[in-house]
Design a protein around this motif. Structure first.
Motif, PDB file in Angstrom:
ATOM      1  N   ARG B 107       0.819  -1.218   0.000  1.00 43.64           N
ATOM      2  CA  ARG B 107       0.000   0.000   0.000  1.00 43.64           C
ATOM      3  C   ARG B 107       0.854   1.270   0.000  1.00 43.64           C
ATOM      4  NH1 ARG B 107      -2.264   3.624   3.714  1.00 43.64           N
ATOM      5  NH2 ARG B 107      -4.259   4.478   3.015  1.00 43.64           N
ATOM      6  N   PRO B 108       1.762   1.444   0.982  1.00 45.40           N
ATOM      7  CA  PRO B 108       2.581   2.663   0.930  1.00 45.40           C
ATOM      8  C   PRO B 108       3.487   2.697  -0.300  1.00 45.40           C
ATOM      9  CG  PRO B 108       3.339   1.185   2.672  1.00 45.40           C
ATOM     10  CD  PRO B 108       2.021   0.659   2.194  1.00 45.40           C
ATOM     11  N   SER B 305       7.383   4.073  10.102  1.00 46.91           N
ATOM     12  CA  SER B 305       6.362   4.223   9.069  1.00 46.91           C
ATOM     13  C   SER B 305       6.145   2.883   8.379  1.00 46.91           C
ATOM     14  CB  SER B 305       6.816   5.255   8.041  1.00 46.91           C
ATOM     15  OG  SER B 305       7.835   4.699   7.231  1.00 46.91           O
ATOM     16  N   ALA B 306       5.013   2.767   7.676  1.00 43.94           N
ATOM     17  CA  ALA B 306       4.764   1.547   6.902  1.00 43.94           C
ATOM     18  C   ALA B 306       5.792   1.376   5.791  1.00 43.94           C
ATOM     19  CB  ALA B 306       3.355   1.584   6.318  1.00 43.94           C
ATOM     20  N   MET B 307       6.334   2.484   5.291  1.00 42.23           N
ATOM     21  CA  MET B 307       7.398   2.375   4.283  1.00 42.23           C
ATOM     22  C   MET B 307       8.625   1.695   4.880  1.00 42.23           C
ATOM     23  SD  MET B 307       5.781   5.542   3.974  1.00 42.23           S
ATOM     24  CE  MET B 307       6.710   7.073   3.866  1.00 42.23           C
ATOM     25  N   GLN B 308       8.948   2.118   6.090  1.00 41.52           N
ATOM     26  CA  GLN B 308      10.123   1.513   6.726  1.00 41.52           C
ATOM     27  C   GLN B 308       9.821   0.093   7.186  1.00 41.52           C
ATOM     28  OE1 GLN B 308      11.794   3.658  10.062  1.00 41.52           O
ATOM     29  NE2 GLN B 308      13.596   2.335  10.126  1.00 41.52           N
ATOM     30  N   ALA B 310       7.730  -2.177   5.753  1.00 39.75           N
ATOM     31  CA  ALA B 310       7.473  -3.289   4.833  1.00 39.75           C
ATOM     32  C   ALA B 310       7.447  -2.943   3.352  1.00 39.75           C
ATOM     33  CB  ALA B 310       6.134  -3.912   5.213  1.00 39.75           C
ATOM     34  N   SER B 311       7.686  -1.683   2.969  1.00 36.26           N
ATOM     35  CA  SER B 311       7.504  -1.372   1.550  1.00 36.26           C
ATOM     36  C   SER B 311       8.574  -2.040   0.678  1.00 36.26           C
ATOM     37  CB  SER B 311       7.560   0.140   1.307  1.00 36.26           C
ATOM     38  OG  SER B 311       7.626   0.388  -0.084  1.00 36.26           O
ATOM     39  N   PRO B 312       8.143  -2.756  -0.371  1.00 33.87           N
ATOM     40  CA  PRO B 312       9.116  -3.412  -1.247  1.00 33.87           C
ATOM     41  C   PRO B 312       9.904  -2.423  -2.111  1.00 33.87           C
ATOM     42  CG  PRO B 312       6.888  -3.691  -2.107  1.00 33.87           C
ATOM     43  CD  PRO B 312       6.756  -3.036  -0.769  1.00 33.87           C
ATOM     44  N   THR B 313       9.444  -1.183  -2.218  1.00 34.65           N
ATOM     45  CA  THR B 313      10.196  -0.210  -3.010  1.00 34.65           C
ATOM     46  C   THR B 313      10.960   0.793  -2.157  1.00 34.65           C
ATOM     47  OG1 THR B 313       8.180   1.122  -3.246  1.00 34.65           O
ATOM     48  CG2 THR B 313       8.710  -0.382  -5.053  1.00 34.65           C
ATOM     49  N   SER B 314      10.952   0.619  -0.835  1.00 40.49           N
ATOM     50  CA  SER B 314      11.878   1.381  -0.006  1.00 40.49           C
ATOM     51  C   SER B 314      13.284   0.845  -0.274  1.00 40.49           C
ATOM     52  CB  SER B 314      11.553   1.195   1.479  1.00 40.49           C
ATOM     53  OG  SER B 314      10.395   1.914   1.837  1.00 40.49           O
ATOM     54  N   ARG B 315      14.289   1.658   0.031  1.00 46.06           N
ATOM     55  CA  ARG B 315      15.660   1.156  -0.217  1.00 46.06           C
ATOM     56  C   ARG B 315      15.975  -0.020   0.698  1.00 46.06           C
ATOM     57  NH1 ARG B 315      17.544   6.956  -1.878  1.00 46.06           N
ATOM     58  NH2 ARG B 315      16.250   7.071  -3.725  1.00 46.06           N
ATOM     59  N   SER B 316      15.320  -0.074   1.813  1.00 44.68           N
ATOM     60  CA  SER B 316      15.206  -1.321   2.578  1.00 44.68           C
ATOM     61  C   SER B 316      14.041  -1.139   3.522  1.00 44.68           C
ATOM     62  CB  SER B 316      16.478  -1.659   3.367  1.00 44.68           C
ATOM     63  OG  SER B 316      16.671  -0.768   4.446  1.00 44.68           O
ATOM     64  N   ALA B 317      13.485  -2.247   3.940  1.00 40.24           N
ATOM     65  CA  ALA B 317      12.420  -2.209   4.936  1.00 40.24           C
ATOM     66  C   ALA B 317      12.853  -3.123   6.070  1.00 40.24           C
ATOM     67  CB  ALA B 317      11.107  -2.674   4.328  1.00 40.24           C
ATOM     68  N   ALA B 318      12.290  -2.874   7.242  1.00 41.11           N
ATOM     69  CA  ALA B 318      12.690  -3.662   8.402  1.00 41.11           C
ATOM     70  C   ALA B 318      12.379  -5.149   8.214  1.00 41.11           C
ATOM     71  CB  ALA B 318      12.009  -3.113   9.657  1.00 41.11           C
ATOM     72  N   VAL B 319      11.333  -5.466   7.447  1.00 45.59           N
ATOM     73  CA  VAL B 319      11.034  -6.893   7.221  1.00 45.59           C
ATOM     74  C   VAL B 319      12.206  -7.616   6.565  1.00 45.59           C
ATOM     75  CG1 VAL B 319       8.500  -6.643   7.099  1.00 45.59           C
ATOM     76  CG2 VAL B 319       9.858  -6.484   4.989  1.00 45.59           C
ATOM     77  N   ASP B 320      13.023  -6.882   5.817  1.00 41.43           N
ATOM     78  CA  ASP B 320      14.187  -7.509   5.171  1.00 41.43           C
ATOM     79  C   ASP B 320      15.216  -7.980   6.191  1.00 41.43           C
ATOM     80  OD1 ASP B 320      13.002  -6.709   2.751  1.00 41.43           O
ATOM     81  OD2 ASP B 320      14.102  -4.816   2.736  1.00 41.43           O
ATOM     82  N   SER B 321      15.161  -7.428   7.388  1.00 37.44           N
ATOM     83  CA  SER B 321      16.133  -7.797   8.427  1.00 37.44           C
ATOM     84  C   SER B 321      15.541  -8.753   9.454  1.00 37.44           C
ATOM     85  CB  SER B 321      16.638  -6.540   9.151  1.00 37.44           C
ATOM     86  OG  SER B 321      17.389  -5.727   8.282  1.00 37.44           O
ATOM     87  N   LEU B 322      14.366  -9.259   9.169  1.00 35.41           N
ATOM     88  CA  LEU B 322      13.654 -10.076  10.149  1.00 35.41           C
ATOM     89  C   LEU B 322      14.133 -11.527  10.083  1.00 35.41           C
ATOM     90  CD1 LEU B 322      11.329  -9.666  12.194  1.00 35.41           C
ATOM     91  CD2 LEU B 322       9.735 -10.178  10.335  1.00 35.41           C
ATOM     92  N   ASP B 323      14.409 -12.112  11.243  1.00 29.00           N
ATOM     93  CA  ASP B 323      14.772 -13.532  11.282  1.00 29.00           C
ATOM     94  C   ASP B 323      13.530 -14.411  11.229  1.00 29.00           C
ATOM     95  OD1 ASP B 323      17.531 -13.266  11.343  1.00 29.00           O
ATOM     96  OD2 ASP B 323      17.572 -13.019  13.524  1.00 29.00           O
ATOM     97  N   VAL B 324      12.636 -14.213  12.184  1.00 26.62           N
ATOM     98  CA  VAL B 324      11.496 -15.130  12.318  1.00 26.62           C
ATOM     99  C   VAL B 324      10.185 -14.350  12.423  1.00 26.62           C
ATOM    100  CG1 VAL B 324      10.394 -16.875  13.781  1.00 26.62           C
ATOM    101  CG2 VAL B 324      12.887 -16.887  13.485  1.00 26.62           C
ATOM    102  N   VAL B 325       9.198 -14.806  11.683  1.00 28.24           N
ATOM    103  CA  VAL B 325       7.851 -14.281  11.881  1.00 28.24           C
ATOM    104  C   VAL B 325       6.884 -15.446  12.102  1.00 28.24           C
ATOM    105  CG1 VAL B 325       7.249 -14.214   9.404  1.00 28.24           C
ATOM    106  CG2 VAL B 325       6.053 -12.712  11.008  1.00 28.24           C
ATOM    107  N   ILE B 326       5.989 -15.256  13.052  1.00 27.18           N
ATOM    108  CA  ILE B 326       4.919 -16.223  13.296  1.00 27.18           C
ATOM    109  C   ILE B 326       3.620 -15.632  12.760  1.00 27.18           C
ATOM    110  CG2 ILE B 326       3.566 -17.444  15.032  1.00 27.18           C
ATOM    111  CD1 ILE B 326       5.970 -17.545  16.807  1.00 27.18           C
ATOM    112  N   LEU B 327       2.950 -16.390  11.905  1.00 22.87           N
ATOM    113  CA  LEU B 327       1.752 -15.899  11.228  1.00 22.87           C
ATOM    114  C   LEU B 327       0.612 -16.900  11.363  1.00 22.87           C
ATOM    115  CD1 LEU B 327       3.649 -14.721   8.027  1.00 22.87           C
ATOM    116  CD2 LEU B 327       2.532 -13.198   9.666  1.00 22.87           C
ATOM    117  N   GLY B 328      -0.583 -16.443  11.050  1.00 28.91           N
ATOM    118  CA  GLY B 328      -1.745 -17.322  11.081  1.00 28.91           C
ATOM    119  C   GLY B 328      -2.185 -17.719   9.685  1.00 28.91           C
ATOM    120  N   ALA B 329      -3.255 -18.490   9.610  1.00 22.55           N
ATOM    121  CA  ALA B 329      -3.811 -18.919   8.329  1.00 22.55           C
ATOM    122  C   ALA B 329      -5.245 -19.377   8.547  1.00 22.55           C
ATOM    123  CB  ALA B 329      -2.995 -20.060   7.728  1.00 22.55           C
ATOM    124  N   THR B 330      -6.109 -19.123   7.565  1.00 18.83           N
ATOM    125  CA  THR B 330      -7.404 -19.803   7.605  1.00 18.83           C
ATOM    126  C   THR B 330      -7.328 -21.094   6.800  1.00 18.83           C
ATOM    127  OG1 THR B 330      -8.203 -18.480   5.750  1.00 18.83           O
ATOM    128  CG2 THR B 330      -8.757 -17.701   7.941  1.00 18.83           C
TER     129      THR B 330
END
Lengths: 467, 467
Positions: B107-108, B305-308, B310-330
């Motif tokens: 989105r951002p 910010s959302a740009m920082q 998770a944005s894929p067009t930021s020069r980097s986003a914090a998600v790029d430095s993430l080791d582990v994420v726990i997520l849900g699913a239906t």
């Protein structure tokens, strides 16, 4: 993943720098800055030519630029302030293209609007992490605010952070965020702390300065603006600081709580914050160690970008909310136009910085200056260079009297009623010349060496070479 | 000077809103938000039509939108998440144009790149000053971070701040700055604090949830990633929080200091910060009161910010430095594609949010889900909707075993060696269906009611109406 690049040499190649491009720098490391010189030396040694340097300010430490100009590496300069070391050479005509002077608000405005695109911005960062989050508040070269670097970081095509304090990701309490940054280069030292900030900035002890400061504080006290919510900016000059000191005494005595102090922040404004004279400080640049310590630890002391400080194309800038600003002058003419670009011989030795921006925004714009310096009167018929238009200046305070711009009819009456020594600016000029004699006219060159671009983008004046 | 406008009625006219324009909203007030409804009601009562609503998320509190859709006031919706109240109606085909789902990073990105221009952004601000400096950290409706609102504030043609806590200029410690803001509208209340943040988010007590949480913590412990510098994101679901709790115990026991926790921040991540498990928290949204208190007072807890984020067009986003994420699913299919958009009957009741972004960025993306819900198996041959592509998912943790994406050969071996109950995802599916029976196929409509746009702007999947 990491954006760390081994050397400035490598990053100059990686960032895609080519002949004719524009590089940018911010000036928070002031006369202690190593970064501009390191980068420009590398650019020169890689054989690049025709580079345009867009710096928020240039200090004497940057005189190595002269060699790059002579060798054709640098052919264009834009800055908001150029100190005497470079300024003298520019006035002598070292550059073919005129230098472009902007204001601290006009510069980010032109960057944001796309009028002065930056190819590669170099951010001198006292602390940065491996992904480019960075801050000026921490590290051996701490400078406090990075306010002038935000526009560069947000709008340059490539952004390089150069730091001497690389920390693991993510650094805490960063100012400029990774989403704008392409590369991070660790270096031995980004600057000399002694040149970056003063230990303490000093109040004047000069009796003339103290008289002016006292007048200035009285003008503010009787302007009708000194009440709860009052906002204030002053520079780091000795008399300005003394005026702040006197003002503080008045505010404390009357129990007035102002809203904000702003500008290049000194320990004196920090004292006023801590004493309750202001609710907050808005800080685009720190001038001394006390200011750096305060912005690091006190949440009431807030870093702001140059866009927020002074840009005329922001939806608002803090200067628009300013009540009083105290400014300096090398010359002021009988129309209240002020020169802060050139010295008494016509050599470039300064620039507007935030002068024009705050003068345009503040309800009361006051110049403090002695009647004369080295036997040269401060008031002239016409300034050598219009740095700030007289329409934006309200009052001139000297030891020999206070001249009010005739447009301020009510203010003149208020100050007269308060018993302050009000004088017509033409009389002040004559009074001064009775002491100093009439100064001889400066010889003026026939070549434009600098363009003074007003904060709204207009060509406000030009500066000629000194023959 | 002040940007304060008396009412939403006035500001809708002042901002120049016209038929066919796009308005935007952020979702930090979550199910307590009043602002979107107040603004849309005013837009409707002024007779505007064909408005496009770009909201970072829509909750059940926003069901009054249905009336605006029926009346032709709203004809387009973009959101990263749509709760069941609206979602059901959309699935039933209430809108002619398909809804556009994006991710919290996409989105951002699209806003910054100019692909989804916003005419007027409405910022719900728990505190703001008269010039538009604002923050989510303070005030009766405090929500903490305003992370998702930054792109809107910086790139919309007009920006309106709506607040129920107007303070004198300048507010201290603001997040979004005046230079982006056009108007400020004070209102009685921007939201219902009870719906904005939970008092406390609760760890699961359900034995199935606890088994899954324990498995999840063990997977992390044996992934090779749990060492100094470890970074982690988890959601606010009960099992995810329990996993965080188990993880904390392991980190404390082993003396591991992670680098950062991220995401929607809960009190559990704050506990981990305070216990020394992380050096800092990066916060794009607060989920509970403890998180709000922490971001207000602890400089290690930083708004991004959302740009920082998770944005894929930021020069980097914090998600790029993430080791582990726990997520849900239906749902999750045997190719590890995950559905979080629709429920078991095919009705829209969610969306990616940061699901796809963190899954793409993290080294280890883990889904926690029970083998079945209401006798419907979680693992299917093919998900109804690909919210996150299976190539970005590494592990599925259920109470009946842990399925590792076959691409992760080394991880499978590590987890097996650690004695964890590793199971092939096809076997897990069969094992589940032996309990639940084979579910009947969902009847699928023939009209596209939503487009699922991948974080990089690709059309990743579509959602059909429920007949």
């Amino acid at each position: 993943m990491s954006k760390v690049v081994k050397s400035i040499k490598e990053v100059v190649a990686l960032a895609g720098l080519k002949d004719g491009m524009t590089v940018s720098f911010h000036h928070h490391l002031r006369n202690g800055d190593f970064v501009l010189n390191m980068v420009m030396e590398e650019i020169a040694s890689q054989g690049l030519k025709d580079i345009n340097v867009n710096a928020s300010s240039l200090f004497d430490v940057h005189t190595p630029l002269l060699e790059h100009i002579e060798n054709g590496v640098v052919t264009g300069i834009s800055a908001d302030y150029i100190a005497a070391g470079l300024g003298r050479a520019i006035s002598k005509g070292i550059m073919e293209k005129p230098v472009q002077f902007r204001t601290h608000g006009g510069r980010p405005s032109d960057i944001v609007q796309g009028r002065t695109p930056i190819d590669v911005a170099f951010i001198a960062a006292p602390t940065a992490d491996t992904m480019g989050n960075c801050s000026g508040k921490y590290g051996p070269s701490a400078c406090g605010s990075l306010g002038y670097a935000f526009a560069d970081a947000m709008f340059a095509k490539k952004v390089v952070v150069i730091t001497d304090n690389l920390v693991p990701y993510p650094m805490q309490d960063f100012s400029i965020s990774e989403d704008w940054v392409d590369y991070v280069v660790p270096v031995e030292a980004i600057g000399n702390p002694k040149g970056i900030v003063s230990g303490t900035t000093q109040i004047t002890r000069d009796p003339v300065g103290l008289v002016m400061a006292s007048h200035a504080a009285q003008v503010i006290a009787h302007s009708g603006l000194l009440k709860d919510g009052f906002s204030f900016q002053t520079g780091a000059g000795g008399a300005s600081l003394a005026a702040a000191k006197f003002l503080k005494d008045i505010m404390m005595e009357k129990g007035i709580q102002g809203s904000f102090g702003m500008g290049g922040i000194t320990g004196y404004l920090v004292d006023m914050l801590q004493a309750g004279c202001f609710r907050s400080l808005l800080d685009v640049q720190c001038f001394d160690l006390k200011a750096v310590e305060s912005i690091r630890t006190d949440p009431r002391h807030k870093e702001i970008s140059a866009m927020q400080y002074a840009s005329p194309t922001s939806r608002s800038a803090a200067v628009d909310s300013l009540d009083v600003v105290i400014l300096g002058a090398t010359e002021i003419d009988t129309d209240f136009n002020v020169n802060v670009h050139t010295d008494s011989n016509g050599f470039i030795m300064g620039g507007s910085g935030g002068h024009s921006d705050t003068a345009a925004g503040a309800k009361l714009s006051m110049i403090i200056a002695p009647m004369f310096r080295a036997r040269l009167p401060i008031v002239t018929d016409r300034v050598t260079c219009v740095s700030t238009p007289g329409s934006d200046i309200d009052v001139l305070v000297t030891q020999g009297g206070i001249a009010v711009n005739p447009k301020n009819v009510e203010l003149t009456q208020q100050l007269k009623a308060a018993g302050l020594p009000i004088v017509d600016i033409h009389e002040l000029k004559e009074k001064t010349e009775r002491i100093t004699g009439t100064p001889r006219k400066l010889p003026k060159g026939d070549r434009v060496v600098a363009e003074v671009i007003g904060r709204n983008g207009n060509l406000q004046d030009v500066i000629y070479n000194v023959p």
